[in-house]
Design an enzyme around this catalytic site. Structure first.
Site, PDB file in Angstrom:
ATOM      1  N   LYS A  73      -3.979  -8.611  36.049  1.00 13.00           N
ATOM      2  CA  LYS A  73      -3.410  -8.791  37.297  1.00 13.00           C
ATOM      3  C   LYS A  73      -3.917  -7.625  38.187  1.00 13.00           C
ATOM      4  O   LYS A  73      -4.503  -7.896  39.626  1.00 13.00           O
ATOM      5  CB  LYS A  73      -2.009  -8.963  37.286  1.00 13.00           C
ATOM      6  N   HIS A  96      -8.317 -31.640  10.507  1.00  5.73           N
ATOM      7  CA  HIS A  96      -9.587 -31.733  10.537  1.00  5.73           C
ATOM      8  C   HIS A  96     -10.752 -30.955  11.349  1.00  5.73           C
ATOM      9  O   HIS A  96     -11.578 -31.013  11.669  1.00  5.73           O
ATOM     10  CB  HIS A  96      -9.933 -33.270  11.192  1.00  5.73           C
ATOM     11  N   GLU A 126       3.702 -12.617  23.976  1.00 10.14           N
ATOM     12  CA  GLU A 126       4.085 -11.765  25.095  1.00 10.14           C
ATOM     13  C   GLU A 126       5.183 -10.752  24.677  1.00 10.14           C
ATOM     14  O   GLU A 126       5.339  -9.522  25.334  1.00 10.14           O
ATOM     15  CB  GLU A 126       4.681 -12.373  26.514  1.00 10.14           C
TER      16      GLU A 126
HETATM   17  O1  PA5 Z   1       7.202 -14.328  30.351  1.00 12.19           O
HETATM   18  C1  PA5 Z   1       7.051 -13.815  31.492  1.00 12.19           C
HETATM   19  O2  PA5 Z   1       7.545 -12.925  32.121  1.00 12.19           O
HETATM   20  C2  PA5 Z   1       5.820 -14.488  32.125  1.00 12.19           C
HETATM   21  O3  PA5 Z   1       5.144 -15.326  31.509  1.00 12.19           O
HETATM   22  C3  PA5 Z   1       5.972 -14.885  33.515  1.00 12.19           C
HETATM   23  O4  PA5 Z   1       7.019 -15.933  33.317  1.00 12.19           O
HETATM   24  C4  PA5 Z   1       4.883 -15.234  34.216  1.00 12.19           C
HETATM   25  O5  PA5 Z   1       3.851 -14.433  34.302  1.00 12.19           O
HETATM   26  C5  PA5 Z   1       4.941 -15.843  35.635  1.00 12.19           C
HETATM   27  O6  PA5 Z   1       5.833 -14.788  36.458  1.00 12.19           O
HETATM   28  P1  PA5 Z   1       6.280 -15.245  37.654  1.00 12.19           P
HETATM   29  O7  PA5 Z   1       7.511 -16.227  37.328  1.00 12.19           O
HETATM   30  O8  PA5 Z   1       6.706 -13.831  38.466  1.00 12.19           O
HETATM   31  O9  PA5 Z   1       5.287 -15.853  38.762  1.00 12.19           O
END
Ligand code: PA5
Length: 451
Positions: free
Chosen positions: A423, A309, A288
């Site tokens: 989303k 494996h 990310e």
């Molecule tokens: O690293 C990030 O920002 C994301 O992985 C969030 O943690 C994830 O999308 C969850 O978001 P939230 O805590 O707003 O529900």
């Protein structure tokens, strides 16, 4: 402390290649530590370990103790950065099959995770397991609006209210979310639930050492003080502005040097199943943070030796587009001596009395050399042991390397604009008010794509 061994990093890259990146990485490091330029938003995790240790963990530990007394089973509801770090640390610090152990050996209530998928079956099965237990809920979402945890929380909350009534459900629920805004913050205020704030300048995937990870881990009896201490050790050790003395800077430089030589996949392989969660956390952290603007190493994970494996053939002889980072725990949690077995002529009799850990250690070396001879650059990241303190060091080591590495790539390692696309589509398809035109456009695209 975490160590980076580069003896098998070539072929693919030479020392001169990563040394050439030294000025870039050290500039990025200085900017990060000085809070300049690119590093201005989202770097709140940088001094968090030392600051939290100074502040103390009293209120967090008090709530953790209350929850431990109130519940036999606690469900942590969250996804991505709001869940993966907790899962990683629980698996690292606690024995496997934690929930199946007798309560005395566990050292805390059973811990379950929900809100990280939209699977009805998974949630239904969880409810079945929770039946008859005193259940507590720990809901974690910075935005308070993420679909997966929001829907899971609705189901679990309604279930809890049905079983124990609203007043008791409120007492057994702790909310971890933004300090001031969002649906969960409003929910906590209106229902009088205990709550903790996620610092605004700490993004989800960098938040394991905030209440996001610390509270559920303290509930499970993990030594969160030691976890933070490990991260604080790393915080001071990795502030050093010298490549040779700073494994985090070195790792950022080497992986970028490899990327620039066409190695576009990094395979993080671990040899202890207890590190599987850490690998998942690492995958999300790097994926990310770096995968944007058409750039970035693709982070993949492998659990060796099982995956030798499954993926081993590809790694050894497939397309030469990856390098490996082997996660090595110098002293894993427990030793187990191999017994003598008579009448089993399988060629392993000479290993009687040897420890299985020693065999696993040699398997790491065997893979490292085999893959290196097959043309795969192998980096080795070593931590001393499987303690909380070592894990804290690893968390910080990877977080810092990730931020610097993203900077070397020329991307912002603290945002995740690409995650929003799916989303937005899902919100529109689910019929959220104000997104009707988008919903119609998506269905029209679906129809047109079918021809
Ligand atoms: O690293 C990030 O920002 C994301 O992985 C969030 O943690 C994830 O999308 C969850 O978001 P939230 O805590 O707003 O529900």
């Amino acid at each position: 402390m975490v160590a980076l061994d580069l003896r098998f990093a070539a072929p693919g890259v030479t020392e001169a290649d990563w040394r050439a990146l030294e000025p870039e990485v050290l500039t990025a490091q200085q900017q990060l530590f000085n809070g300049e330029g690119w590093a201005q938003g989202g770097s709140g995790w940088l001094h968090l370990p030392s600051a939290t240790l100074r502040q103390g963990l009293d209120s967090l530990c008090t709530v953790a103790d209350e929850l431990r007394a109130q519940a036999d089973a606690v469900v942590v509801v969250g996804v991505g950065g709001s869940s993966l770090g907790t899962q990683a640390a629980l698996a690292w610090c606690k024995p496997a099959y934690y929930n199946q152990l007798p309560a005395r050996e566990r050292g805390g209530p059973e811990l379950y995770f929900a809100g990280h998928s939209l699977s009805a079956a998974a949630l239904r099965d969880l409810l079945r397991v929770l039946q008859g237990k005193r259940v507590g809920l720990l809901v974690v979402s910075k935005s308070g609006a993420t679909t997966e945890p929001a829907l899971a929380f609705r189901v679990l909350w309604s279930w809890l209210v049905t079983h124990v009534g609203q007043a008791e459900a409120c007492r057994r629920t702790v909310v971890i979310t933004d300090a001031a805004t969002g649906a969960l913050r409003r929910f906590a205020t209106e229902h009088g639930c205990r709550s903790f704030a996620i610092p605004a300048d700490v993004g989800g995937r960098y938040s394991v050492l905030t209440p996001v990870g610390l509270l559920p881990l303290a509930v499970a009896g993990v030594d969160v003080q030691q976890l933070l201490q490990g991260a604080a050790d790393a915080e001071s050790a990795l502030a050093v502005p010298r490549l040779d003395d700073n494994p985090s800077c070195l790792y950022a430089a080497v992986r970028n040097a490899l990327y620039r030589k066409g190695k576009c996949i990094e395979l993080l392989a671990y040899y202890e199943p207890a590190a599987a969660g850490l690998a998942e956390w690492w995958k999300q952290l790097f994926g990310e943070s770096e995968g944007k603007e058409g750039k970035g190493l693709f982070p993949a994970v492998a659990g060796y030796t099982a995956d030798l494996h499954a993926l081993g053939q590809y790694v050894q002889e497939g397309r030469r587009l990856l390098f490996e980072t082997l996660l090595h725990i110098a002293s894993p949690r427990s030793g187990l001596a191999l017994p003598t077995v008579t009448g089993l002529s399988d060629g392993w009799d000479d290993l009687a009395g040897r420890s299985l850990g020693w065999v696993n250690e040699l398997a790491l070396l065997a893979t490292e050399v085999a893959h290196w001879e097959g043309g795969v650059p192998c980096l080795r990241v070593t931590v001393p042991d499987q303690s909380e303190r070592s894990l804290g060091q690893l968390f910080y080591f990877f977080e810092l390397a990730c931020a610097l590495s993203g900077r070397l790539l020329g991307v912002n390692p603290f945002d995740q604009p690409g995650v929003e696309a799916y989303k937005r589509n899902l919100y529109a398809l689910l019929g959220q008010r104000g997104r009707e035109a988008e919903r119609d456009r998506l269905w029209a695209m679906w129809a047109a794509a079918q021809g």
